[in-house]
Scaffold this active site. Structure first.
Site, short mmCIF file in Angstrom:
data_model
loop_
_atom_site.label_atom_id
_atom_site.label_comp_id
_atom_site.label_asym_id
_atom_site.label_seq_id
_atom_site.Cartn_x
_atom_site.Cartn_y
_atom_site.Cartn_z
N CYS A 123 -4.75 5.13 -1.90
CA CYS A 123 -3.69 4.15 -2.15
C CYS A 123 -3.68 3.91 -3.66
O CYS A 123 -4.69 3.48 -4.22
CB CYS A 123 -4.00 2.86 -1.39
SG CYS A 123 -2.96 1.47 -1.82
N HIS A 143 -4.81 0.51 -5.13
CA HIS A 143 -6.13 0.03 -4.72
C HIS A 143 -7.21 1.11 -4.74
O HIS A 143 -8.31 0.89 -4.22
CB HIS A 143 -6.04 -0.59 -3.32
CG HIS A 143 -5.06 -1.73 -3.26
ND1 HIS A 143 -3.99 -1.76 -2.38
CD2 HIS A 143 -4.98 -2.86 -4.00
CE1 HIS A 143 -3.30 -2.87 -2.59
NE2 HIS A 143 -3.87 -3.55 -3.56
N HIS A 157 0.85 -1.19 0.00
CA HIS A 157 0.00 0.00 0.00
C HIS A 157 0.88 1.24 0.00
O HIS A 157 2.01 1.20 0.49
CB HIS A 157 -0.89 0.05 1.25
CG HIS A 157 -1.88 -1.06 1.36
ND1 HIS A 157 -2.84 -1.32 0.40
CD2 HIS A 157 -2.08 -1.98 2.34
CE1 HIS A 157 -3.58 -2.36 0.79
NE2 HIS A 157 -3.14 -2.78 1.96
N MET A 210 -10.06 2.29 -2.03
CA MET A 210 -9.17 2.55 -0.90
C MET A 210 -8.79 4.03 -0.90
O MET A 210 -7.76 4.43 -1.43
CB MET A 210 -7.93 1.66 -0.96
CG MET A 210 -7.12 1.71 0.32
SD MET A 210 -5.93 0.37 0.44
CE MET A 210 -5.10 0.82 1.97
#
Length: 97
Positions: free
Chosen positions: A82, A85, A37, A90
């Protein structure tokens, strides 16, 4: 404030995804699950005059327990995501007051 990268059940989320801190309060982003991440602040979604690049962590936190710390001093709302993602949702936001 501590923010987990990935929920306890492995979900691709920031936990919490929306939170408030005082100006100058340290925020610790902690990789919770061991997936790669990163934390990128959106240059169009930070207070005027803030350099989003300087507060972002584009390099991946790969291992569980790895952390990135940032201190925000300008009041306002900051949105972040992120990169790998973001499409999965995210994303998060922090309000500095």
């Amino acid at each position: 404030a501590e923010v987990k990268l990935g929920s306890d059940d492995g979900g691709l989320v920031f936990s919490p995804s929306s939170f408030t801190v005082a100006a100058g309060e340290k925020i610790t982003f902690k990789n919770n699950a061991g997936f790669p991440h990163n934390i990128v602040f959106d240059e169009d979604e930070v207070p005027a005059g803030v350099n989003a690049e300087k507060i972002s962590q584009p390099e991946y936190l790969n291992g569980a327990g790895e952390t990135y710390e940032v201190t925000l001093t300008e009041k306002g709302t900051y949105k972040f995501y992120c990169e790998p993602h973001a499409g999965a949702g995210m994303k998060g936001e922090v309000t500095v007051n």
